[in-house]
Design a protein around this motif. Sequence first.
Motif, PDB file in Angstrom:
ATOM      1  N   GLY A  10       0.818  -1.202   0.000  1.00  0.00           N
ATOM      2  CA  GLY A  10       0.000   0.000   0.000  1.00  0.00           C
ATOM      3  C   GLY A  10       0.854   1.256   0.000  1.00  0.00           C
ATOM      4  N   ARG A  11       1.983   1.181   0.709  1.00  0.00           N
ATOM      5  CA  ARG A  11       2.898   2.332   0.738  1.00  0.00           C
ATOM      6  C   ARG A  11       3.362   2.676  -0.676  1.00  0.00           C
ATOM      7  NH1 ARG A  11       7.496   0.671   4.197  1.00  0.00           N
ATOM      8  NH2 ARG A  11       7.395  -1.024   2.709  1.00  0.00           N
ATOM      9  N   GLU A  12       3.724   1.666  -1.450  1.00  0.00           N
ATOM     10  CA  GLU A  12       4.202   1.934  -2.803  1.00  0.00           C
ATOM     11  C   GLU A  12       3.060   2.436  -3.695  1.00  0.00           C
ATOM     12  OE1 GLU A  12       5.133  -0.879  -1.064  1.00  0.00           O
ATOM     13  OE2 GLU A  12       7.047   0.056  -0.555  1.00  0.00           O
ATOM     14  N   SER A  13       1.846   1.936  -3.458  1.00  0.00           N
ATOM     15  CA  SER A  13       0.695   2.462  -4.208  1.00  0.00           C
ATOM     16  C   SER A  13       0.531   3.951  -3.947  1.00  0.00           C
ATOM     17  CB  SER A  13      -0.594   1.745  -3.808  1.00  0.00           C
ATOM     18  OG  SER A  13      -0.543   0.399  -4.207  1.00  0.00           O
ATOM     19  N   ALA A  14       0.694   4.332  -2.681  1.00  0.00           N
ATOM     20  CA  ALA A  14       0.518   5.745  -2.315  1.00  0.00           C
ATOM     21  C   ALA A  14       1.655   6.595  -2.884  1.00  0.00           C
ATOM     22  CB  ALA A  14       0.441   5.884  -0.795  1.00  0.00           C
ATOM     23  N   ILE A  30       6.956   0.157 -11.648  1.00  0.00           N
ATOM     24  CA  ILE A  30       6.899  -0.341 -10.279  1.00  0.00           C
ATOM     25  C   ILE A  30       7.322  -1.810 -10.300  1.00  0.00           C
ATOM     26  CG2 ILE A  30       5.513  -0.580  -8.190  1.00  0.00           C
ATOM     27  CD1 ILE A  30       3.972   1.428 -10.936  1.00  0.00           C
ATOM     28  N   ALA A  31       8.357  -2.124  -9.517  1.00  0.00           N
ATOM     29  CA  ALA A  31       8.832  -3.507  -9.457  1.00  0.00           C
ATOM     30  C   ALA A  31       8.682  -4.048  -8.037  1.00  0.00           C
ATOM     31  CB  ALA A  31      10.311  -3.580  -9.866  1.00  0.00           C
ATOM     32  N   PRO A  32       7.863  -5.079  -7.776  1.00  0.00           N
ATOM     33  CA  PRO A  32       7.018  -5.718  -8.776  1.00  0.00           C
ATOM     34  C   PRO A  32       5.622  -5.084  -8.886  1.00  0.00           C
ATOM     35  CG  PRO A  32       6.966  -7.003  -6.761  1.00  0.00           C
ATOM     36  CD  PRO A  32       7.859  -5.816  -6.496  1.00  0.00           C
ATOM     37  N   GLY A  33       5.250  -4.201  -7.955  1.00  0.00           N
ATOM     38  CA  GLY A  33       3.908  -3.617  -7.982  1.00  0.00           C
ATOM     39  C   GLY A  33       2.848  -4.605  -7.538  1.00  0.00           C
ATOM     40  N   ASN A  34       1.587  -4.215  -7.705  1.00  0.00           N
ATOM     41  CA  ASN A  34       0.466  -5.089  -7.314  1.00  0.00           C
ATOM     42  C   ASN A  34      -0.712  -4.855  -8.258  1.00  0.00           C
ATOM     43  OD1 ASN A  34      -1.060  -2.796  -6.388  1.00  0.00           O
ATOM     44  ND2 ASN A  34       0.112  -2.829  -4.470  1.00  0.00           N
ATOM     45  N   GLY A  35      -1.875  -5.373  -7.871  1.00  0.00           N
ATOM     46  CA  GLY A  35      -3.042  -5.309  -8.753  1.00  0.00           C
ATOM     47  C   GLY A  35      -3.584  -3.910  -8.977  1.00  0.00           C
ATOM     48  N   ILE A  66      15.764   5.729  -8.867  1.00  0.00           N
ATOM     49  CA  ILE A  66      15.142   4.580  -8.196  1.00  0.00           C
ATOM     50  C   ILE A  66      14.623   5.066  -6.853  1.00  0.00           C
ATOM     51  CG2 ILE A  66      15.524   2.274  -7.224  1.00  0.00           C
ATOM     52  CD1 ILE A  66      17.871   1.931  -9.142  1.00  0.00           C
ATOM     53  N   VAL A  67      13.353   4.798  -6.595  1.00  0.00           N
ATOM     54  CA  VAL A  67      12.757   5.127  -5.297  1.00  0.00           C
ATOM     55  C   VAL A  67      12.490   3.797  -4.592  1.00  0.00           C
ATOM     56  CG1 VAL A  67      10.742   6.112  -4.140  1.00  0.00           C
ATOM     57  CG2 VAL A  67      11.742   7.277  -6.128  1.00  0.00           C
ATOM     58  N   VAL A  68      13.046   3.649  -3.393  1.00  0.00           N
ATOM     59  CA  VAL A  68      12.968   2.363  -2.702  1.00  0.00           C
ATOM     60  C   VAL A  68      11.879   2.431  -1.636  1.00  0.00           C
ATOM     61  CG1 VAL A  68      14.289   0.584  -1.512  1.00  0.00           C
ATOM     62  CG2 VAL A  68      15.457   2.161  -3.067  1.00  0.00           C
ATOM     63  N   GLY A  69      10.862   1.578  -1.762  1.00  0.00           N
ATOM     64  CA  GLY A  69       9.744   1.615  -0.822  1.00  0.00           C
ATOM     65  C   GLY A  69      10.039   0.915   0.485  1.00  0.00           C
ATOM     66  N   ASN A  70      10.602  -0.276   0.421  1.00  0.00           N
ATOM     67  CA  ASN A  70      10.779  -1.046   1.660  1.00  0.00           C
ATOM     68  C   ASN A  70      12.246  -1.166   2.046  1.00  0.00           C
ATOM     69  OD1 ASN A  70      11.151  -2.831  -0.530  1.00  0.00           O
ATOM     70  ND2 ASN A  70      10.895  -4.561   0.845  1.00  0.00           N
ATOM     71  N   GLU A  71      12.481  -1.614   3.265  1.00  0.00           N
ATOM     72  CA  GLU A  71      13.826  -1.551   3.832  1.00  0.00           C
ATOM     73  C   GLU A  71      14.792  -2.593   3.296  1.00  0.00           C
ATOM     74  OE1 GLU A  71      11.055  -2.211   5.387  1.00  0.00           O
ATOM     75  OE2 GLU A  71      11.214  -3.943   6.725  1.00  0.00           O
ATOM     76  N   ASP A  72      14.270  -3.739   2.859  1.00  0.00           N
ATOM     77  CA  ASP A  72      15.193  -4.840   2.532  1.00  0.00           C
ATOM     78  C   ASP A  72      16.270  -4.460   1.505  1.00  0.00           C
ATOM     79  OD1 ASP A  72      14.077  -6.642   4.348  1.00  0.00           O
ATOM     80  OD2 ASP A  72      12.497  -7.153   2.943  1.00  0.00           O
ATOM     81  N   PHE A 362      -5.857   2.492  -2.078  1.00  0.00           N
ATOM     82  CA  PHE A 362      -4.474   2.108  -2.318  1.00  0.00           C
ATOM     83  C   PHE A 362      -4.359   0.594  -2.177  1.00  0.00           C
ATOM     84  CE2 PHE A 362      -3.503   6.563  -0.756  1.00  0.00           C
ATOM     85  CZ  PHE A 362      -3.167   7.041  -2.016  1.00  0.00           C
ATOM     86  N   HIS A 363      -4.070  -0.053  -3.286  1.00  0.00           N
ATOM     87  CA  HIS A 363      -3.965  -1.508  -3.268  1.00  0.00           C
ATOM     88  C   HIS A 363      -2.697  -1.947  -2.557  1.00  0.00           C
ATOM     89  CE1 HIS A 363      -6.960  -2.563  -6.633  1.00  0.00           C
ATOM     90  NE2 HIS A 363      -7.133  -1.299  -6.316  1.00  0.00           N
ATOM     91  N   ALA A 364      -2.818  -3.048  -1.805  1.00  0.00           N
ATOM     92  CA  ALA A 364      -1.646  -3.660  -1.159  1.00  0.00           C
ATOM     93  C   ALA A 364      -1.567  -5.099  -1.661  1.00  0.00           C
ATOM     94  CB  ALA A 364      -1.770  -3.553   0.351  1.00  0.00           C
ATOM     95  N   GLY A 365      -2.257  -6.027  -0.969  1.00  0.00           N
ATOM     96  CA  GLY A 365      -2.229  -7.422  -1.397  1.00  0.00           C
ATOM     97  C   GLY A 365      -3.306  -7.720  -2.403  1.00  0.00           C
TER      98      GLY A 365
END
Length: 422
Positions: A10-14, A30-35, A66-72, A362-365
């Motif tokens: 959802g964060r990346e959707s936003a 968006i890699a990989p993005g969602n629905g 490159i914009v990084v959404g999550n920490e990994d 905002f789509h997540a899963g």
Amino acid sequence: MDILLLGSGGRESALAWKMSQSPLLGKLYIAPGNGGTGAYGTNVAISPLDFDALRKFVDDNAIDMIVVGNEDPLVAGIYDYFENHPVLVAGPSKAGAQLEGSKDMAKRFMVDHGIPTARYRSFTAETIDEGYRFLESLKPPYVLKADGLAAGKGVLIIDDIDEAKKSLAEMLGGMFGKSSATVVIEEFLSGIECSVFVLTDGNGGYRVLPVAKDYKRIGEGDTGLNTGGMGAVSPVPFADAEFMGKVEQRIILPTINGLLKEGITYRGFIFLGLINVAGEPMVIEYNVRMGDPETEAVMLRIDSDLVELMKAAAEGNLGDLPLDESPKTAVTVMMVSGGYPGSYPKGKIITGTDSVTDSILFHAGTAIDPQGQLVTSGGRVIAASSLGDSIPDALARSYASIDKVNFDGKYFRRDIGRDLMA
Ligand code: AMP
Ligand code: GLY
């Protein structure tokens, strides 16, 4: 500019929604993005941790940032990987990402720079007896934290001393794999939490984003298991000018200056997980990215161009670019799959999203199945975010929108923001 955004929540959707409004944006991938992210750009089936594949994509598509959404990927060193490559990365270096990647490093950093946080000590298997003694010196409840990343599950809060000692032994014995080879034990702090986000350019420039509060537990009244986040509210009434003044002087400035003094490159978001202890802000944790689901509320309250701000931060010069905040209230309420955060089914057909007009979904899963239907694909499914004149006003919109969206097993909390309403 053409941007590659990493993540699928959802964060990346936003972030995608907000960036897609920028006149500076060319193509967004968006890699990989969602629905849902296909509404703002093009989904690309690459893992955010496959740096070689990302580099090839960056080269083939002349990506500018490159914009990084999550920490990994940040903790794995994506900033350093692309350092000598002609692409900007908005985020901290691998050393900076240790603020989230190692709780021991984060605590050491806070102590060294005089940043208020809970008293602590760190232990390994070799020093477990000292760990037991340290526990005995504290008052319950006891807070035990795996040093490394543990998918948000690495913090245990335990009332009983014997239980705490047993958990310390289990953590050091591999309860969270290598992540808990070192365990931070700290004093319990009592208060109400909030999330402060700072965008920094690594050269002393920074902007503070709208403050938010998230709701972590699955059950109403903040009960039950921890989740990735069930909702968020921004602004936070108790984070007033006086409180935020303390946050800036005691926490933000020492953090920015501490990074500079230690020579740690950091050009991206810093997430301060704060607790208000009788009016005094203290740091519970650092994260090196935006929060989820806070981002799904915060983005609605940013009136400035996020692409322009992130580009400037990644280039190392925020200059005098404004970050304007809407005076309105934003809320987000997460719809989740029945059973989450335990096991839950996937592939449930989602209906009604097209009829929502008063909120942003905002789509997540979510995913698009082979028949082209929108289906559930995760625990947190879709966030309904709304702006309003007050918390109740914004919430009424989100809850009305949620009524229109259906899937088998849909669950959401009906008490988001209630603790903040006078
Ligand atoms: P973290 O993974 O560090 O966000 O910790 C998870 C949650 O545990 C936090 O959001 C807090 O609610 C709680 N927590 C962590 N550290 C403390 C502490 N020292 N005192 C009280 N609560 C804490
Ligand atoms: N909402 C808390 C987090 O993103 O870690």
